[in-house]
Design a protein around this motif. Sequence first.
Motif, PDB file in Angstrom:
ATOM      1  N   TYR A  15       0.886  -1.167   0.000  1.00 40.21           N
ATOM      2  CA  TYR A  15       0.000   0.000   0.000  1.00 40.21           C
ATOM      3  C   TYR A  15       0.918   1.210   0.000  1.00 40.21           C
ATOM      4  N   ALA A  20       2.593  -4.880   2.796  1.00 43.10           N
ATOM      5  CA  ALA A  20       1.702  -5.611   3.706  1.00 43.10           C
ATOM      6  C   ALA A  20       1.901  -7.118   3.543  1.00 43.10           C
ATOM      7  N   SER A  39      -3.317 -13.163  12.962  1.00 40.87           N
ATOM      8  CA  SER A  39      -3.988 -12.124  13.748  1.00 40.87           C
ATOM      9  C   SER A  39      -4.321 -10.905  12.891  1.00 40.87           C
ATOM     10  N   ASN A  40      -4.929  -9.906  13.496  1.00 40.82           N
ATOM     11  CA  ASN A  40      -5.287  -8.663  12.804  1.00 40.82           C
ATOM     12  C   ASN A  40      -4.073  -8.073  12.120  1.00 40.82           C
ATOM     13  N   GLY A  41      -4.245  -7.677  10.881  1.00 47.45           N
ATOM     14  CA  GLY A  41      -3.168  -6.981  10.199  1.00 47.45           C
ATOM     15  C   GLY A  41      -2.067  -7.878   9.665  1.00 47.45           C
ATOM     16  N   GLY A  43      -2.103  -9.674   7.052  1.00 47.29           N
ATOM     17  CA  GLY A  43      -2.032  -9.588   5.592  1.00 47.29           C
ATOM     18  C   GLY A  43      -2.937 -10.584   4.882  1.00 47.29           C
ATOM     19  N   LYS A  44      -3.861 -11.187   5.613  1.00 49.23           N
ATOM     20  CA  LYS A  44      -4.724 -12.222   5.020  1.00 49.23           C
ATOM     21  C   LYS A  44      -5.673 -11.640   3.968  1.00 49.23           C
ATOM     22  N   THR A  46      -5.434  -8.794   2.462  1.00 43.22           N
ATOM     23  CA  THR A  46      -4.637  -8.241   1.366  1.00 43.22           C
ATOM     24  C   THR A  46      -4.272  -9.353   0.374  1.00 43.22           C
ATOM     25  N   GLU A  87     -14.642 -10.143   2.615  1.00 46.07           N
ATOM     26  CA  GLU A  87     -14.851  -9.685   3.992  1.00 46.07           C
ATOM     27  C   GLU A  87     -15.871  -8.562   3.912  1.00 46.07           C
ATOM     28  N   GLU A 164     -12.919 -14.383   6.095  1.00 41.97           N
ATOM     29  CA  GLU A 164     -13.444 -14.163   7.442  1.00 41.97           C
ATOM     30  C   GLU A 164     -14.972 -14.265   7.524  1.00 41.97           C
ATOM     31  N   GLN A 196      -9.865 -15.464  11.366  1.00 43.79           N
ATOM     32  CA  GLN A 196      -9.198 -15.142  12.630  1.00 43.79           C
ATOM     33  C   GLN A 196      -9.554 -16.172  13.684  1.00 43.79           C
TER      34      GLN A 196
HETATM   35  P1  ATP Z   1      -7.739  -8.553   9.635  1.00 44.68           P
HETATM   36  O1  ATP Z   1      -7.986  -9.915  10.153  1.00 44.68           O
HETATM   37  O2  ATP Z   1      -7.684  -7.511  10.721  1.00 44.68           O
HETATM   38  O3  ATP Z   1      -8.582  -8.170   8.484  1.00 44.68           O
HETATM   39  P2  ATP Z   1      -5.600  -9.151   7.836  1.00 44.68           P
HETATM   40  O4  ATP Z   1      -4.642 -10.236   8.165  1.00 44.68           O
HETATM   41  O5  ATP Z   1      -6.650  -9.460   6.859  1.00 44.68           O
HETATM   42  O6  ATP Z   1      -6.215  -8.587   9.158  1.00 44.68           O
HETATM   43  P3  ATP Z   1      -4.893  -6.988   6.116  1.00 44.68           P
HETATM   44  O7  ATP Z   1      -6.232  -6.368   6.149  1.00 44.68           O
HETATM   45  O8  ATP Z   1      -4.484  -7.716   4.920  1.00 44.68           O
HETATM   46  O9  ATP Z   1      -4.714  -7.941   7.374  1.00 44.68           O
HETATM   47  O10 ATP Z   1      -3.826  -5.853   6.443  1.00 44.68           O
HETATM   48  C1  ATP Z   1      -2.417  -6.058   6.352  1.00 44.68           C
HETATM   49  C2  ATP Z   1      -1.682  -4.753   6.610  1.00 44.68           C
HETATM   50  O11 ATP Z   1      -1.944  -3.834   5.548  1.00 44.68           O
HETATM   51  C3  ATP Z   1      -2.108  -4.034   7.876  1.00 44.68           C
HETATM   52  O12 ATP Z   1      -0.975  -3.460   8.460  1.00 44.68           O
HETATM   53  C4  ATP Z   1      -3.057  -2.955   7.395  1.00 44.68           C
HETATM   54  O13 ATP Z   1      -3.056  -1.847   8.247  1.00 44.68           O
HETATM   55  C5  ATP Z   1      -2.491  -2.622   6.043  1.00 44.68           C
HETATM   56  N1  ATP Z   1      -3.532  -2.146   5.117  1.00 44.68           N
HETATM   57  C6  ATP Z   1      -4.668  -2.809   4.781  1.00 44.68           C
HETATM   58  N2  ATP Z   1      -5.401  -2.078   3.905  1.00 44.68           N
HETATM   59  C7  ATP Z   1      -4.713  -0.923   3.703  1.00 44.68           C
HETATM   60  C8  ATP Z   1      -4.941   0.241   2.904  1.00 44.68           C
HETATM   61  N3  ATP Z   1      -6.023   0.360   2.130  1.00 44.68           N
HETATM   62  N4  ATP Z   1      -4.020   1.218   2.965  1.00 44.68           N
HETATM   63  C9  ATP Z   1      -2.906   1.122   3.736  1.00 44.68           C
HETATM   64  N5  ATP Z   1      -2.630   0.038   4.490  1.00 44.68           N
HETATM   65  C10 ATP Z   1      -3.520  -0.970   4.478  1.00 44.68           C
END
Ligand code: ATP
Length: 238
Positions: A15, A20, A39-41, A43-44, A46, A87, A164, A196
Amino acid sequence: MAQTLLKVSGLQVAYGGIQAVKGVDFEVREGELVSLIGSNGAGKTTTMKAITGTLPLAGGSIEYLGKSIKGQGPWDLVKQGLAMVPEGRGVFARMTITENLQMGAYIRNDKAGIAADIEKVFTIFPRLRERKDQLAGTMSGGEQQMLAMGRALMSRPKLLLLDEPSMGLSPIMVDKIFEVVQNVYAQGVTILLVEQNASRALALADRGYVMESGLISMTGAGKDLLADPKVRAAYLGE
Ligand code: ATP
């Protein structure tokens, strides 16, 4: 060995300047249920968005049925049997439940088959039948999740990506959603499940991958990961 449906190699997604997803490898073979947890963030989501063409790749490759799908959007992918439940569900809020299901079959023109599949979805989710003329935007979160899954099934996918599906749902609804995931899988649909809820997702999975800070940190059979002390400490609160 079963055919590889999806192969993700060295995947990187950024991003702006922030990476990510930092070089991720995994695959899904025909007939498998594969869970991607973290966990949160981590990268799943993404990663899922890169697969369905809603985010560009910064590096690596994604192959479906042995061919690169780089640059293809959800529309092209559904035609080839790859459907996704995003999601946040993404139902068409101003359409009824029945209309949403019909939209899921946009790649087909076999009217009788479509009607029969709508019946099948109503059998899986009786709640949707009860509310078939209700506008999707007025349904509860759990009902919208059922509808999004039903709509994806209407394209008769070979591979179903679920991002999710249990997020934000009540415990009873979570049970129902995981039961349906298991049923759909038992009917022969290959599934990539991003969750998650590690314990539920790994309990169902043939294989699992653990994602941490944009990388895969562990992989193995679902039941082995579920029993692994590191996984239990990090994701199951033990
Ligand atoms: P969750 O379970 O919370 O959805 P996740 O594993 O799916 O978590 P992602 O949503 O893929 O995680 O996010 C991965 C990283 O990319 C995180 O640090 C998030 O803040 C960042 N991120 C996600 N979307 C964007 C965006 N549109 N712009 C900037 N950073 C982003």
